[in-house]
Design a protein around this motif. Sequence first.
Motif, PDB file in Angstrom:
ATOM      1  N   UNK A 206       0.827  -1.217   0.000  1.00 40.04           N
ATOM      2  CA  UNK A 206       0.000   0.000   0.000  1.00 40.04           C
ATOM      3  C   UNK A 206       0.855   1.259   0.000  1.00 40.04           C
ATOM      4  N   UNK A 207       0.466   2.202  -0.857  1.00 42.12           N
ATOM      5  CA  UNK A 207       1.124   3.508  -0.859  1.00 42.12           C
ATOM      6  C   UNK A 207       0.175   4.533  -0.230  1.00 42.12           C
ATOM      7  N   UNK A 208       0.739   5.351   0.662  1.00 43.75           N
ATOM      8  CA  UNK A 208      -0.041   6.396   1.327  1.00 43.75           C
ATOM      9  C   UNK A 208       0.283   7.738   0.676  1.00 43.75           C
ATOM     10  N   UNK A 209      -0.747   8.440   0.197  1.00 42.80           N
ATOM     11  CA  UNK A 209      -0.540   9.751  -0.441  1.00 42.80           C
ATOM     12  C   UNK A 209      -1.100  10.834   0.469  1.00 42.80           C
ATOM     13  N   UNK A 210      -0.298  11.860   0.714  1.00 42.43           N
ATOM     14  CA  UNK A 210      -0.739  12.914   1.636  1.00 42.43           C
ATOM     15  C   UNK A 210      -0.081  14.237   1.265  1.00 42.43           C
ATOM     16  N   UNK A 211      -0.802  15.336   1.483  1.00 41.41           N
ATOM     17  CA  UNK A 211      -0.250  16.664   1.205  1.00 41.41           C
ATOM     18  C   UNK A 211      -0.325  17.555   2.437  1.00 41.41           C
ATOM     19  N   UNK A 212       0.199  17.072   3.565  1.00 47.42           N
ATOM     20  CA  UNK A 212       0.169  17.868   4.800  1.00 47.42           C
ATOM     21  C   UNK A 212      -1.243  17.985   5.354  1.00 47.42           C
ATOM     22  N   UNK A 213      -1.388  18.777   6.392  1.00 47.74           N
ATOM     23  CA  UNK A 213      -2.682  18.947   7.033  1.00 47.74           C
ATOM     24  C   UNK A 213      -3.720  19.574   6.102  1.00 47.74           C
ATOM     25  N   UNK A 214      -3.257  20.377   5.134  1.00 49.73           N
ATOM     26  CA  UNK A 214      -4.188  21.086   4.250  1.00 49.73           C
ATOM     27  C   UNK A 214      -4.444  20.333   2.953  1.00 49.73           C
ATOM     28  N   UNK A 215      -3.785  19.220   2.739  1.00 53.27           N
ATOM     29  CA  UNK A 215      -3.983  18.448   1.495  1.00 53.27           C
ATOM     30  C   UNK A 215      -3.556  19.236   0.273  1.00 53.27           C
ATOM     31  N   UNK A 216      -2.342  19.801   0.311  1.00 50.01           N
ATOM     32  CA  UNK A 216      -1.889  20.644  -0.804  1.00 50.01           C
ATOM     33  C   UNK A 216      -0.986  19.865  -1.761  1.00 50.01           C
ATOM     34  N   UNK A 217      -0.762  20.449  -2.928  1.00 55.73           N
ATOM     35  CA  UNK A 217       0.112  19.825  -3.925  1.00 55.73           C
ATOM     36  C   UNK A 217      -0.687  18.944  -4.878  1.00 55.73           C
ATOM     37  N   UNK A 218       0.012  18.319  -5.835  1.00 58.46           N
ATOM     38  CA  UNK A 218      -0.683  17.574  -6.901  1.00 58.46           C
ATOM     39  C   UNK A 218      -1.112  16.172  -6.454  1.00 58.46           C
ATOM     40  N   UNK A 243      -4.867  10.501   2.046  1.00 54.85           N
ATOM     41  CA  UNK A 243      -5.339  11.328   3.156  1.00 54.85           C
ATOM     42  C   UNK A 243      -5.370  12.771   2.640  1.00 54.85           C
ATOM     43  N   UNK A 244      -6.586  13.304   2.497  1.00 52.11           N
ATOM     44  CA  UNK A 244      -6.748  14.637   1.896  1.00 52.11           C
ATOM     45  C   UNK A 244      -6.620  15.755   2.929  1.00 52.11           C
ATOM     46  N   UNK A 245      -6.502  15.413   4.216  1.00 52.10           N
ATOM     47  CA  UNK A 245      -6.446  16.448   5.246  1.00 52.10           C
ATOM     48  C   UNK A 245      -7.715  17.293   5.195  1.00 52.10           C
ATOM     49  N   UNK A 246      -7.540  18.602   5.316  1.00 51.95           N
ATOM     50  CA  UNK A 246      -8.727  19.480   5.339  1.00 51.95           C
ATOM     51  C   UNK A 246      -9.188  19.881   3.939  1.00 51.95           C
ATOM     52  N   UNK A 247      -8.598  19.311   2.907  1.00 52.49           N
ATOM     53  CA  UNK A 247      -8.957  19.683   1.539  1.00 52.49           C
ATOM     54  C   UNK A 247     -10.179  18.877   1.057  1.00 52.49           C
ATOM     55  N   UNK A 248     -11.361  19.426   1.305  1.00 51.60           N
ATOM     56  CA  UNK A 248     -12.621  18.721   0.997  1.00 51.60           C
ATOM     57  C   UNK A 248     -12.814  18.550  -0.507  1.00 51.60           C
ATOM     58  N   UNK A 249     -12.409  19.572  -1.275  1.00 47.75           N
ATOM     59  CA  UNK A 249     -12.562  19.495  -2.736  1.00 47.75           C
ATOM     60  C   UNK A 249     -11.789  18.311  -3.274  1.00 47.75           C
ATOM     61  N   UNK A 250     -10.550  18.158  -2.793  1.00 44.06           N
ATOM     62  CA  UNK A 250      -9.716  17.039  -3.236  1.00 44.06           C
ATOM     63  C   UNK A 250     -10.405  15.715  -2.908  1.00 44.06           C
TER      64      UNK A 250
END
Length: 377
Positions: A206-218, A243-250
């Motif tokens: 399994x690969x975990x994808x995350x962009x910090x607490x705000x779910x930033x980046x591509x 894990x999208x963090x707080x990025x609901x749109x993502x």
Amino acid sequence: MQRILILMSDTGGGHRASAQALKAGFDELYPERFTINIIDFITDYLPWPFNQMPKAYPFLSNDAPWLWKILYGGQTHSLSTGLAQISRLMVGAVERAIAEHRPDLIISVHPLMQLVSMLAMARRPQRIPFVTVVTDLTTAHPLWFHPDVDAVYVASENTRALAIKAGVAPERIHLLGLPIRPAFARSPRPKVDLRAELGMAPGLPAVLLIGGGEGIGPVEAIAAACNVSLSQGGKPAGQIVVVCGRNKTLQERLAARDWAVPVRINGFVDNMADWMTACDCIVTKAGPGTIAEALICGLPIVLSGFIPGQEEGNVPYVVDNHVGVYVEAPTEIAATVARWFGPERDHLRMMAAQAQAMGHPYATFDIVKSIVNLIAA
Ligand code: UDP
């Protein structure tokens, strides 16, 4: 009960997370002995427009990194002078916070709190012990360091060297790791149990994808590319956790996609240690918290980007210590993950062992004990 005041601000997820980790560490090691208050000093105590800084941070770090780089370049003389002047204006706010909370000790987990607090302290008849816990892993802005603080806690040799350069006495500098939530200090539960509980496929890497607490980046482009690279040959060669963090749109965009491999899409999760333990590698921006946590969980790391300034030094930290790689293009990231889950499986295992060896699972408890010794001394 002794009172401890933690000064932080919500410029990025890391400062609040570190403050909460320290509070949890105090509560666990010394129940009923300390009252811990965490304040967002910038939002709740500073006058407008300074109190707007946390709101501007996601924009600056995500949408206008070039501007952030200029602002962050506080090493430049004029900006440092400007900050020193602003700090003088903020002294009253520190005095107000002290009057409200009457702390026996102050902990700062934010780079902008040292100078202003030391200016306030100089005006007091009696000094309150003051320690700095640096929440950056390797590169730390000079404002983190003030020679008059009682102790500075750092997570790497590089940061220790920066503290010394800024005039902090070596005996006041403690290299104990980043203050990570105590959940990361507990022995991990078996992967198979966690996967069952988290709704993951039991047998696929399994690969975990995350962009910090705000779910930033591509993150979306990386997830889409991994979906392709891990499904070549018809049979899934891996699974994806986002894990999208707080990025609901993502989160919504990812949920609306069709996937060829098993996928779990999450918003903000409170059980990061479980998700990390259940996975085999991580793709993340170079956030210090996420990197420190991934090391503890033995996750090899693909760094997909960094916030200019404070996250820049984390790239060589990961790459030079052979616990991961730096790759920006989503298709290349996905190809790397597919190789790690296929022909380069042994290399993945070696990096995992090296990551675990570098982690500081007990950092929070070690920092807390050291701080308590300081008050007791
Ligand atoms: N985090 C979390 N849940 C989420 C997303 C992030 O607990 O859904 C935590 C993550 O485990 C890490 C922190 O948020 O502790 C992110 O810190 P980092 O320094 O990596 O990046 P920042 O968001 O501060 O830029």
